[in-house]
Design a protein around this motif. Structure first.
Motif, PDB file in Angstrom:
ATOM      1  N   SER A  25     128.872  23.995  87.889  1.00 38.17           N
ATOM      2  CA  SER A  25     130.203  24.568  87.991  1.00 38.17           C
ATOM      3  C   SER A  25     130.294  25.241  89.346  1.00 38.17           C
ATOM      4  N   SER A  41     133.875  21.931  87.063  1.00 38.97           N
ATOM      5  CA  SER A  41     132.632  21.412  86.505  1.00 38.97           C
ATOM      6  C   SER A  41     132.524  19.946  86.883  1.00 38.97           C
ATOM      7  N   ILE A 103     125.167  22.185  81.898  1.00 45.24           N
ATOM      8  CA  ILE A 103     125.363  22.738  83.236  1.00 45.24           C
ATOM      9  C   ILE A 103     124.030  23.296  83.723  1.00 45.24           C
ATOM     10  N   HIS A 106     125.426  27.350  88.391  1.00 49.63           N
ATOM     11  CA  HIS A 106     126.731  27.842  88.817  1.00 49.63           C
ATOM     12  C   HIS A 106     126.583  28.115  90.305  1.00 49.63           C
TER      13      HIS A 106
END
Length: 139
Positions: A25, A41, A103, A106
């Motif tokens: 992300s 994302s 994920i 970040h």
């Protein structure tokens, strides 16, 4: 694994036959504006593994050139990223089959929105990580 995806209005549909890796992300100000959200994302795909099933004529690239995003010209959904003139990855929000995607990082949280609360237990990087293998190479 064969996966499918498409835009919000259904005009553009694709099929993906290959690995999805490096899911991340991005919280940079450009992604926040481009996606009207706190983040984008995105995951990298195997080159040549995306096939347009329908609606290819509805695709528009922004910005034009060797790098940018492919969007549905009808509804504006951002479907994938183009790097060096080739499809590099897909936006995870337009993927229909997402059951095993995780994920991994970040990124650009140094410029995240002040109101965003970051999730725990996922690595966070103020910029793009120095160890880019976690985001650019299949596991």
């Amino acid at each position: 694994m064969k996966r499918r995806g498409g835009c919000f209005c259904g005009a553009v549909q694709y099929e993906l036959n290959g690995a999805i890796f490096g899911a991340r992300s991005c919280h940079c100000s450009r992604c926040r504006k481009a996606f009207s959200a706190q983040a984008n994302s995105y995951a990298v795909i195997t080159p040549g593994s995306l096939i347009w099933v329908s609606g290819k004529e509805h695709l528009k690239q922004y910005p034009t050139g060797n790098e940018g995003r492919l969007l549905c010209s009808t509804c504006g959904s951002s479907l994938c990223g183009v790097v060096n003139g080739e499809i590099h990855g897909i936006t995870l929000g337009c993927l229909d089959d997402d059951q095993d995607i995780e994920i991994k990082a970040h990124i650009f949280v140094g410029s995240k929105a002040s109101w965003e609360v970051m999730p725990e237990n996922v690595p966070q990087y103020d910029q793009f990580p120095d160890n880019i293998d976690i985001l650019t190479k299949p596991e």
